[in-house]
Write a protein that holds these residues in place. Structure first.
Motif, PDB file in Angstrom:
ATOM      1  N   THR A  52       0.831  -1.214   0.000  1.00 59.98           N
ATOM      2  CA  THR A  52       0.000   0.000   0.000  1.00 59.98           C
ATOM      3  C   THR A  52       0.863   1.261   0.000  1.00 59.98           C
ATOM      4  O   THR A  52       0.509   2.247  -0.648  1.00 59.98           O
ATOM      5  CB  THR A  52      -0.988  -0.004   1.184  1.00 59.98           C
ATOM      6  OG1 THR A  52      -0.291  -0.263   2.400  1.00 59.98           O
ATOM      7  CG2 THR A  52      -2.077  -1.051   0.983  1.00 59.98           C
ATOM      8  N   THR A  78      -5.580   0.805  -0.344  1.00 55.81           N
ATOM      9  CA  THR A  78      -6.021  -0.144   0.691  1.00 55.81           C
ATOM     10  C   THR A  78      -5.940  -1.569   0.157  1.00 55.81           C
ATOM     11  O   THR A  78      -6.315  -1.831  -0.983  1.00 55.81           O
ATOM     12  CB  THR A  78      -7.491   0.144   1.098  1.00 55.81           C
ATOM     13  OG1 THR A  78      -7.580   1.484   1.579  1.00 55.81           O
ATOM     14  CG2 THR A  78      -7.978  -0.814   2.177  1.00 55.81           C
ATOM     15  N   THR A 112      -4.133   0.452   5.016  1.00 52.50           N
ATOM     16  CA  THR A 112      -4.342   1.616   4.159  1.00 52.50           C
ATOM     17  C   THR A 112      -3.146   2.532   4.311  1.00 52.50           C
ATOM     18  O   THR A 112      -2.747   2.853   5.436  1.00 52.50           O
ATOM     19  CB  THR A 112      -5.630   2.393   4.524  1.00 52.50           C
ATOM     20  OG1 THR A 112      -6.757   1.530   4.352  1.00 52.50           O
ATOM     21  CG2 THR A 112      -5.806   3.614   3.628  1.00 52.50           C
TER      22      THR A 112
END
Length: 193
Positions: A52, A78, A112
């Motif tokens: 990510t 994410t 995330t």
């Protein structure tokens, strides 16, 4: 607080996600949305937040030559991490049901990452949340996928939708991180700018 700090800045959220846009709006700052197509390909050696982080930075890099003095670009990415692999967005109904079958009755981690880019700096950070699912029946999975069509969501589900209401038994970490934007961390980083 952020409204005054950034009144002379042009904040750009580079995300087409309605959930991220909705959460960003709650920060109380003016922003515009500008989405650029990026091929989300990463080295297969990367794991967890490395994926990510890499993709959030990749999404920010496409703005490299057009960032003005007063611009702040925010990108995010994410993934759902389960059984030592990334579950990204499902391509179709069958892949979505398959992903949810894998998550049923187990726990997984949602990562995330956010990248903040200005003319002078580029900063990337991430958050992680552990999500526990009950055992989901075939009927529940099919109902969810057919009615909510979660094809734009990592791991084939949205925590704020029906499946989250009936299927998620416990969380360790930020709920908003699972929605795709760890707002508390974003706020902290923006305050520091």
């Amino acid at each position: 607080m952020l409204h005054n700090k950034f009144k002379n800045k042009n904040i750009i959220l580079a995300s087409g996600s309605p959930r991220r846009q909705e959460l960003f709006k709650e920060l109380g700052i003016n922003f515009s949305i500008k989405v650029k197509e990026v091929e989300e390909i990463y080295p297969l050696t990367l794991k967890k937040e490395e994926i990510t982080n890499y993709l959030a930075e990749l999404k920010a890099q496409v703005f490299e030559n057009e960032i003005g003095e007063n611009d702040i670009v925010v990108t995010a990415d994410t993934i759902v991490w389960h059984n030592n692999k990334a579950l990204e967005k499902p391509k179709d109904k069958f892949e979505a049901i398959n992903m949810l079958q894998q998550l049923s009755g187990t726990k997984h981690v949602v990562f995330t990452s956010i990248c903040i880019k200005t003319k002078e700096i580029q900063k990337v950070f991430y958050d992680e949340t552990i999500v526990y699912f009950k055992n989901l029946s075939e009927e529940e999975l099919v109902y969810y996928v057919e009615n909510y069509r979660p094809f734009d969501k990592a791991g084939a589900y949205g925590i704020q939708e029906w499946i989250g209401f009936i299927g998620i038994t416990r969380l360790e970490g930020s709920y908003y991180n699972v929605m795709g934007l760890p707002v508390h961390k974003l706020y902290e980083e923006l305050i520091k700018l």
